[in-house]
Design a protein around this motif. Structure first.
Motif, PDB file in Angstrom:
ATOM      1  N   PRO A 161       1.077  -0.947  -0.335  1.00 14.00           N
ATOM      2  CA  PRO A 161       0.449   0.049   0.478  1.00 14.00           C
ATOM      3  C   PRO A 161       0.572   1.654   0.111  1.00 14.00           C
ATOM      4  O   PRO A 161       0.862   2.435   0.645  1.00 14.00           O
ATOM      5  CB  PRO A 161      -0.887  -0.208   1.370  1.00 14.00           C
ATOM      6  CG  PRO A 161       0.486  -0.359   2.521  1.00 14.00           C
ATOM      7  CD  PRO A 161       0.926  -2.240   1.353  1.00 14.00           C
ATOM      8  N   ILE A 162       1.348   1.646  -0.948  1.00 16.20           N
ATOM      9  CA  ILE A 162       1.877   2.477  -0.751  1.00 16.20           C
ATOM     10  C   ILE A 162       1.758   3.961  -1.109  1.00 16.20           C
ATOM     11  O   ILE A 162       2.618   5.119  -0.186  1.00 16.20           O
ATOM     12  CB  ILE A 162       3.595   2.250  -1.937  1.00 16.20           C
ATOM     13  CG1 ILE A 162       4.495   1.179  -2.334  1.00 16.20           C
ATOM     14  CG2 ILE A 162       4.677   3.357  -2.297  1.00 16.20           C
ATOM     15  CD1 ILE A 162       5.786   0.890  -2.956  1.00 16.20           C
ATOM     16  N   ILE A 163       0.821   4.100  -1.903  1.00 14.37           N
ATOM     17  CA  ILE A 163       0.211   5.097  -1.906  1.00 14.37           C
ATOM     18  C   ILE A 163      -0.418   5.946  -0.946  1.00 14.37           C
ATOM     19  O   ILE A 163      -1.140   6.354  -0.328  1.00 14.37           O
ATOM     20  CB  ILE A 163      -0.862   5.176  -3.972  1.00 14.37           C
ATOM     21  CG1 ILE A 163       0.032   5.229  -4.884  1.00 14.37           C
ATOM     22  CG2 ILE A 163      -2.357   6.902  -3.302  1.00 14.37           C
ATOM     23  CD1 ILE A 163      -0.786   5.015  -5.907  1.00 14.37           C
ATOM     24  N   PRO A 164      -0.926   4.275  -0.240  1.00 12.51           N
ATOM     25  CA  PRO A 164      -2.414   5.370   0.724  1.00 12.51           C
ATOM     26  C   PRO A 164      -1.223   5.176   2.208  1.00 12.51           C
ATOM     27  O   PRO A 164      -2.083   5.814   2.595  1.00 12.51           O
ATOM     28  CB  PRO A 164      -3.193   3.599   1.140  1.00 12.51           C
ATOM     29  CG  PRO A 164      -2.976   2.799  -0.500  1.00 12.51           C
ATOM     30  CD  PRO A 164      -1.568   3.354  -0.708  1.00 12.51           C
ATOM     31  N   VAL A 165      -0.509   4.857   2.257  1.00 15.56           N
ATOM     32  CA  VAL A 165       0.945   5.442   3.415  1.00 15.56           C
ATOM     33  C   VAL A 165       1.404   6.461   2.825  1.00 15.56           C
ATOM     34  O   VAL A 165       1.273   7.556   3.834  1.00 15.56           O
ATOM     35  CB  VAL A 165       1.955   4.136   3.796  1.00 15.56           C
ATOM     36  CG1 VAL A 165       2.937   4.601   4.815  1.00 15.56           C
ATOM     37  CG2 VAL A 165       0.753   2.518   3.731  1.00 15.56           C
ATOM     38  N   ALA A 166       1.632   6.266   1.643  1.00 16.80           N
ATOM     39  CA  ALA A 166       1.797   8.349   1.165  1.00 16.80           C
ATOM     40  C   ALA A 166       0.741   8.972   1.764  1.00 16.80           C
ATOM     41  O   ALA A 166       0.961  10.495   2.515  1.00 16.80           O
ATOM     42  CB  ALA A 166       2.055   8.444  -0.422  1.00 16.80           C
ATOM     43  N   GLN A 167      -0.019   8.613   1.334  1.00 20.71           N
ATOM     44  CA  GLN A 167      -0.857   9.632   1.753  1.00 20.71           C
ATOM     45  C   GLN A 167      -1.652   9.508   3.681  1.00 20.71           C
ATOM     46  O   GLN A 167      -2.027  10.898   3.400  1.00 20.71           O
ATOM     47  CB  GLN A 167      -2.802   9.030   0.998  1.00 20.71           C
ATOM     48  CG  GLN A 167      -3.066   9.255  -0.208  1.00 20.71           C
ATOM     49  CD  GLN A 167      -3.914   8.650  -0.903  1.00 20.71           C
ATOM     50  OE1 GLN A 167      -4.344   7.295  -0.204  1.00 20.71           O
ATOM     51  NE2 GLN A 167      -4.182   8.608  -2.304  1.00 20.71           N
ATOM     52  N   GLN A 168      -1.274   8.433   4.359  1.00 16.25           N
ATOM     53  CA  GLN A 168      -1.898   9.244   4.954  1.00 16.25           C
ATOM     54  C   GLN A 168      -0.383   9.252   6.229  1.00 16.25           C
ATOM     55  O   GLN A 168      -0.653  10.641   6.422  1.00 16.25           O
ATOM     56  CB  GLN A 168      -0.925   7.053   5.974  1.00 16.25           C
ATOM     57  CG  GLN A 168      -2.893   5.985   5.575  1.00 16.25           C
ATOM     58  CD  GLN A 168      -2.731   4.926   6.273  1.00 16.25           C
ATOM     59  OE1 GLN A 168      -1.650   4.526   7.264  1.00 16.25           O
ATOM     60  NE2 GLN A 168      -2.901   4.323   4.914  1.00 16.25           N
ATOM     61  N   ILE A 169       0.963   9.534   5.431  1.00 18.10           N
ATOM     62  CA  ILE A 169       1.435  10.615   5.942  1.00 18.10           C
ATOM     63  C   ILE A 169       1.891  11.947   5.931  1.00 18.10           C
ATOM     64  O   ILE A 169       1.652  12.669   6.544  1.00 18.10           O
ATOM     65  CB  ILE A 169       2.740   9.865   5.358  1.00 18.10           C
ATOM     66  CG1 ILE A 169       3.823   8.627   5.906  1.00 18.10           C
ATOM     67  CG2 ILE A 169       4.152  10.975   5.682  1.00 18.10           C
ATOM     68  CD1 ILE A 169       3.992   8.009   4.702  1.00 18.10           C
ATOM     69  N   LEU A 170       0.909  12.387   4.894  1.00 14.25           N
ATOM     70  CA  LEU A 170       0.513  13.314   4.238  1.00 14.25           C
ATOM     71  C   LEU A 170      -0.355  14.201   4.971  1.00 14.25           C
ATOM     72  O   LEU A 170      -0.723  15.320   5.103  1.00 14.25           O
ATOM     73  CB  LEU A 170       0.183  13.939   2.522  1.00 14.25           C
ATOM     74  CG  LEU A 170       1.245  14.113   1.663  1.00 14.25           C
ATOM     75  CD1 LEU A 170       0.335  13.464   0.241  1.00 14.25           C
ATOM     76  CD2 LEU A 170       2.277  14.949   1.615  1.00 14.25           C
ATOM     77  N   GLY A 171      -1.259  12.874   5.540  1.00 16.61           N
ATOM     78  CA  GLY A 171      -2.503  13.387   7.030  1.00 16.61           C
ATOM     79  C   GLY A 171      -1.470  14.321   8.231  1.00 16.61           C
ATOM     80  O   GLY A 171      -2.168  14.331   8.473  1.00 16.61           O
ATOM     81  N   ILE A 172      -0.772  13.360   8.298  1.00 16.17           N
ATOM     82  CA  ILE A 172       0.537  14.100   9.661  1.00 16.17           C
ATOM     83  C   ILE A 172       1.063  14.937   9.156  1.00 16.17           C
ATOM     84  O   ILE A 172       1.384  16.419  10.130  1.00 16.17           O
ATOM     85  CB  ILE A 172       1.200  12.751   9.995  1.00 16.17           C
ATOM     86  CG1 ILE A 172       0.582  12.536  10.435  1.00 16.17           C
ATOM     87  CG2 ILE A 172       1.940  13.510  10.893  1.00 16.17           C
ATOM     88  CD1 ILE A 172       1.161  10.623  10.559  1.00 16.17           C
ATOM     89  N   ASP A 173       2.288  15.963   7.974  1.00 16.95           N
ATOM     90  CA  ASP A 173       2.506  16.401   7.921  1.00 16.95           C
ATOM     91  C   ASP A 173       2.476  17.130   6.263  1.00 16.95           C
ATOM     92  O   ASP A 173       3.189  16.088   5.379  1.00 16.95           O
ATOM     93  CB  ASP A 173       4.070  16.035   7.616  1.00 16.95           C
ATOM     94  CG  ASP A 173       4.774  17.249   7.415  1.00 16.95           C
ATOM     95  OD1 ASP A 173       4.495  18.227   6.745  1.00 16.95           O
ATOM     96  OD2 ASP A 173       5.922  16.766   6.976  1.00 16.95           O
ATOM     97  N   SER A 174       1.282  17.692   5.739  1.00 19.86           N
ATOM     98  CA  SER A 174       0.855  17.711   4.454  1.00 19.86           C
ATOM     99  C   SER A 174       2.146  19.007   3.278  1.00 19.86           C
ATOM    100  O   SER A 174       2.443  18.456   2.319  1.00 19.86           O
ATOM    101  CB  SER A 174       0.227  19.250   3.667  1.00 19.86           C
ATOM    102  OG  SER A 174       0.646  20.040   5.165  1.00 19.86           O
ATOM    103  N   GLU A 175       3.501  18.745   4.029  1.00 19.32           N
ATOM    104  CA  GLU A 175       4.498  19.691   3.775  1.00 19.32           C
ATOM    105  C   GLU A 175       5.062  18.531   3.286  1.00 19.32           C
ATOM    106  O   GLU A 175       6.865  18.972   2.247  1.00 19.32           O
ATOM    107  CB  GLU A 175       5.279  20.709   4.419  1.00 19.32           C
ATOM    108  CG  GLU A 175       4.219  21.823   4.088  1.00 19.32           C
ATOM    109  CD  GLU A 175       3.461  22.788   3.889  1.00 19.32           C
ATOM    110  OE1 GLU A 175       4.767  22.179   2.674  1.00 19.32           O
ATOM    111  OE2 GLU A 175       2.429  22.262   3.852  1.00 19.32           O
ATOM    112  N   ILE A 176       5.069  17.086   3.731  1.00 16.14           N
ATOM    113  CA  ILE A 176       6.166  16.102   3.704  1.00 16.14           C
ATOM    114  C   ILE A 176       6.381  16.340   1.318  1.00 16.14           C
ATOM    115  O   ILE A 176       5.843  16.435   1.019  1.00 16.14           O
ATOM    116  CB  ILE A 176       5.774  15.020   4.042  1.00 16.14           C
ATOM    117  CG1 ILE A 176       7.165  13.876   3.870  1.00 16.14           C
ATOM    118  CG2 ILE A 176       5.020  14.076   2.718  1.00 16.14           C
ATOM    119  CD1 ILE A 176       7.832  13.717   5.258  1.00 16.14           C
ATOM    120  N   LYS A 177       8.300  15.781   1.396  1.00 10.55           N
ATOM    121  CA  LYS A 177       9.008  15.452   0.260  1.00 10.55           C
ATOM    122  C   LYS A 177       8.931  14.315  -0.101  1.00 10.55           C
ATOM    123  O   LYS A 177       9.066  13.383   0.185  1.00 10.55           O
ATOM    124  CB  LYS A 177      10.201  16.583   0.253  1.00 10.55           C
ATOM    125  CG  LYS A 177      10.049  17.691  -0.453  1.00 10.55           C
ATOM    126  CD  LYS A 177      11.364  18.598  -0.691  1.00 10.55           C
ATOM    127  CE  LYS A 177      10.581  19.993  -0.850  1.00 10.55           C
ATOM    128  NZ  LYS A 177      11.941  20.383  -1.760  1.00 10.55           N
TER     129      LYS A 177
END
Length: 486
Positions: A161-177
């Motif tokens: 689940p690379i895309i779902p987890v990346a989305q979950q991470i963006l939910g914590i920090d929307s500025e992640i690169k």
């Protein structure tokens, strides 16, 4: 990834943060009310793990008093490179372990915890995925020049689940690169019609550039904008053990300059930076690889950046390249911790600080990315590669989370150095006190200091000077200290 010559490894059992028996006499605090610099807070990690990124009880004050002949001088007006962030790779294996695991995600990305700010994604499968080999356009061997079968579905399934987890991470920090790197092009585009080994056929350079464009568009549509890409992970290493692809320097220069660069430049909806090379400090097959790519006039229109790994060579190998291209951007994009019976926590501090963090940041690195964000207690799930690797954290089959040495080393940087900070000049004391200094966008300063004396039990007393004022500190042997002040 490949493991070449690692002579230092770390303890299998990592303890959690414990109380620090800190001797107040090691800090000579002198107070000067006319100080132009702010009060200094220090955070200490020791090789015996009695202190793990623990804030010291005493504050330090700058004064004009000279307390040591050994001096590290910081010049906040001598600005070097901008720092984009610190992080690791969200591989398929890491995504599987982190999916909907809020405790683990917060441990890595919450601002009051590790506060990572930059992630590397795998484009298709790597040696760390639970679902085996795949690309986004597998056809069973038949050519598909229109990419009619292209799909990102494999990056969204429960086991990957690379895309779902990346989305979950963006939910914590929307500025992640995010940056992205492939281990292989689709099999049918390659010389051997396999995801393992082989090379990209020149006749498929254009369609592979379109494949990249579709990947970037697809991730953007999923809310994940890719900031940078490398055309090939470890391009001079090809094996039959897991997805890999050989790409010579001339091949890469041609692909970037005549295909990938023009294709992406023409698409105004995406604008990733192209970073070349993405391999070890020194590779005997072609030590001039980065120079060859950037000296190509067509490729140079689209890239002025080089990425390194630390599985071979040493940071000083970058110097020859920087002598020729002093304005090129430097990135560090992969290094794994490993677990064997001979490992020590102090050894890992030594290796990572000298070869990854301080060694590359002082040579222009704009980002430091380690390998897997998370692996399980068996160094997996794996896909034919390293079976002794560790993640930044371990997420066991029982759900327990353990912080590996990489976690604490990253903490000394990611918790204090803000994205957009700049490296500022600081004098180096080779063989004794390795260091790197930063100035954050809010004006605060950070100094990361490592005692590399190698003399058992010997602390080193040093004056740290900025703007004509100093504070004094006795650096415990083998320890890592981060200082912060306004």
């Amino acid at each position: 990834m490949i493991i070449l010559k690692r002579t230092v490894v770390f303890l299998t059992v990592i303890t959690l943060i414990t109380s620090c028996d800190y001797d107040d006499s090691t800090a000579l605090n002198t107070i000067d009310t006319t100080s132009n610099n702010g009060q200094v807070t220090a955070f200490l990690t020791t090789p015996d793990q009695n202190s793990l990124v623990q804030e010291l009880p005493d504050k330090f004050e700058f004064s004009t008093e000279v307390r040591s002949d050994l001096v590290i001088t910081i010049d906040e007006n001598d600005i070097r490179q901008e720092v984009e962030g610190f992080g690791a790779a969200l591989t398929g294996s890491s995504a599987f372990l982190l999916n909907n695991n809020q405790e683990a995600l917060n441990t890595l990305f919450a601002q009051d915890q590790l506060n990572l700010s930059y992630l590397r994604l795998t484009v298709g499968s790597s040696d760390f995925t639970k679902i085996g080999n795949y690309s986004y356009n597998e056809t069973g061997g038949a050519p598909d020049p229109t990419l009619s079968l292209f799909s990102l579905e494999q990056d969204m399934i429960d086991d990957n689940p690379i895309i779902p987890v990346a989305q979950q991470i963006l939910g914590i920090d929307s500025e992640i690169k995010f940056m992205s790197s492939p281990w292989s092009a689709p099999a049918w585009m390659k010389s051997n019609n396999s995801l393992e080994n082989g090379f990209l056929l020149a006749s498929n350079y254009s369609v592979y550039a379109r494949y990249w464009e579709m990947y970037l568009e697809g991730y953007k549509n999923a809310g994940i904008e890719i900031d940078a890409i490398t055309p090939q992970n470890e391009p001079l290493f090809a094996t039959d053990d897991y997805p890999t692809m050989f790409m010579s320097a001339q091949m890469q220069a041609t692909f970037i300059g005549q295909h990938l660069g023009p294709r992406l430049a023409a698409n105004t909806s995406i604008s990733p930076k192209i970073i070349s090379y993405d391999h070890n400090f020194f590779v005997g097959e072609d030590p001039d690889y980065p120079t060859t790519v950037l000296s190509n006039p067509l490729a140079a229109q689209y890239t002025n950046a080089v990425a390194y790994h630390a599985y071979g060579g040493q940071p000083s190998d970058i110097d020859a390249f920087r002598d020729v291209y002093p304005d090129a951007e430097i990135y560090f994009t992969e290094q794994s911790g490993i677990r064997t019976g001979n490992t020590t926590f102090g050894g890992e501090l030594n290796f990572f600080l000298k070869n990854v963090f301080i060694g590359t940041l002082r040579r222009g690195a704009k980002a430091i990315l380690l390998w897997n964000l998370a692996l399980d207690e068996n160094s997996g799930p794996t896909n034919g590669g390293c079976d002794i690797c560790t993640g930044v954290i371990e997420v066991s089959s029982s759900g327990a989370i353990r912080k590996n040495p990489e976690f604490y080393i990253l903490s000394h940087f990611s918790k204090f150095v803000q994205p957009g900070a700049v490296v500022i000049n600081s004098t180096q004391v080779e063989g004794q006190l390795l260091n790197v200094a930063f100035k954050n966008p809010d004006g605060s300063k950070v100094l990361v200091l490592y005692n590399d004396s190698g003399l058992s039990g010997q602390d080193i007393r040093v004056d740290i000077e900025m703007n004509g004022q100093r504070f004094n500190y006795a650096v415990p042997n083998g320890s890592l200290t981060t200082f912060t002040w306004d």
